[in-house]
Write an enzyme that holds these catalytic residues in place. Structure first.
Site: not given
Ligand code: ZN
Ligand code: ZN
Length: 364
Positions: A38, A40, A43, A59
């Site tokens: 993902c 995230s 990031h 996550h």
């Molecule tokens: Zn995610």
């Protein structure tokens, strides 16, 4: 066990041996079945979003409970579970009003990189390693809070359960929970990556009459059409707002920004019609601000709102999403285009960034 550790932003993940302590009171040990690749996590890897480091990232995951600590009642060994990266306590003000994604207990855990008692279960020799988002599933096993796992049906494949745990909940939830899109309405989704495609699926489920997908990548737009977009805008050579106004005769009822860029958030606000709602879903770098025409916001009663984790209410939403998947109404098998072994996780991120996969998972 093997886990993918981030030591500093800008460095690749290091897949190495770390030590994981057994679950303490109120915690569970989960064997990770699959972990979603993902944005995230990226990031954090890239430094756009701060997280305590070093940490085991990951996550978006699912697995099987192997052991539980004292006092755990909601899950036991052998249970298949989805991992929830916004842990909620179940009894604070936000939890009580049905907004557990905003629970401060989870916020403290994410900010500290520690479990609820303020300690970590992860070490590499003398070095303490933090938990990312209370989940840390780029690993063979994870120990997390009982509230961070939710039992799921055993017939749901682990890779599907993993992506439902973040991307699907985030995209479908933004449409269904945050915006409450109504049947017959018009929807714009800016960004047709994994979460954007899930927002499109959510708009189909909500009965939107017209679903416009915008992206700079023609291959993603083709995919968007296959997931239910009725119109596409190639924003590499077309202005999204002009195109949407022309297609709809004035703008859409709902616009979802699923990339995390300033100018596309601004486009989302401009693309909604009078009385419309723009929803920011994409994660922008910390401190990012956008320009909004406030007079229009007032005079035209436009709404700009944020959506985190699809405004999830896990106990209600996840069983519904799994049931929709089983009944073929969430075509998630087509969303998942690749599986990677854990030690190729950096390649998996390269592929995500290059746009060659919609969504992929790591299978530790
Ligand atoms: Zn995610
Ligand atoms: Zn709470």
């Amino acid at each position: 066990m093997k886990a993918a550790v981030l030591y500093e932003p800008g460095q690749p993940l290091r897949v190495e041996d770390v030590q994981l302590s057994p679950p303490q009171a109120g915690e569970v040990l989960v064997r990770v079945g699959a972990a979603g690749v993902c944005h995230s996590d990226y990031h954090v890897m890239h430094g756009d979003m701060a997280a305590p480091l070093p940490a085991v990232l990951g996550h978006e995951g699912a697995g099987v409970v192997e052991q539980v600590g004292p006092g755990v009642t909601s899950a036991g060994p052998g249970d298949h579970v989805v991992l929830l990266w916004r842990t909620s306590c179940g009894h604070c003000e936000y939890c009580s009003v049905g907004r557990p994604a905003l629970c401060p207990v989870g916020t403290v855990m994410r900010g500290s990189g520690l479990l609820a008692d303020g300690t970590s279960r992860l070490r590499r020799n003398d070095l303490e390693i933090r938990h990312f988002a209370g989940v840390s599933c780029f690993a063979e096993h994870t120990v997390c809070a009982e509230q961070a796992v939710l039992k799921i049906p055993e017939d749901v494949p682990m890779p599907i359960a993993a992506v439902v745990g973040c991307a699907v909940m985030t995209g479908v939830g933004a449409v269904v929970n945050t915006a409450r899109v109504e049947p017959g309405s018009t929807v714009l989704v800016i960004g047709a990556g994994g979460v954007g495609l899930c927002a499109i699926m959510g708009a189909v489920l909500a009965g939107a009459a017209r679903i416009i997908a915008a992206d700079v990548n023609p291959a993603k737009l083709e995919l968007a059409t296959s997931f239910g977009a009725t119109d596409v805008v190639d924003s590499s050579h077309e202005d999204v707002v002009d195109a949407v106004r022309e297609l709809t005769g004035g703008g859409v009822d709902y616009a979802f920004e699923v990339i995390g860029l300033t100018h596309t958030v601004e486009q989302a606000v401009r693309a909604v019609r009078v009385g419309g709602t723009a929803v920011a879903v994409g994660i922008v770098p910390t401190g990012t601000t956008a320009q909004v025409n406030v007079q229009q916001l007032v005079m035209q009663e436009k709404t700009l709102k944020g959506s985190i984790y699809g405004s999830t209410r896990p106990q209600a939403d996840f069983p519904r999403l799994f049931e929709l998947y089983r009944r073929g109404r969430l075509p998630l098998d087509r969303l998942l285009t690749r599986e990677w072994p854990l030690d190729r996780i950096n390649e998996a991120y390269d592929a995500l960034l290059a746009g060659t996969v919609a969504r992929s998972v790591v299978v530790p």
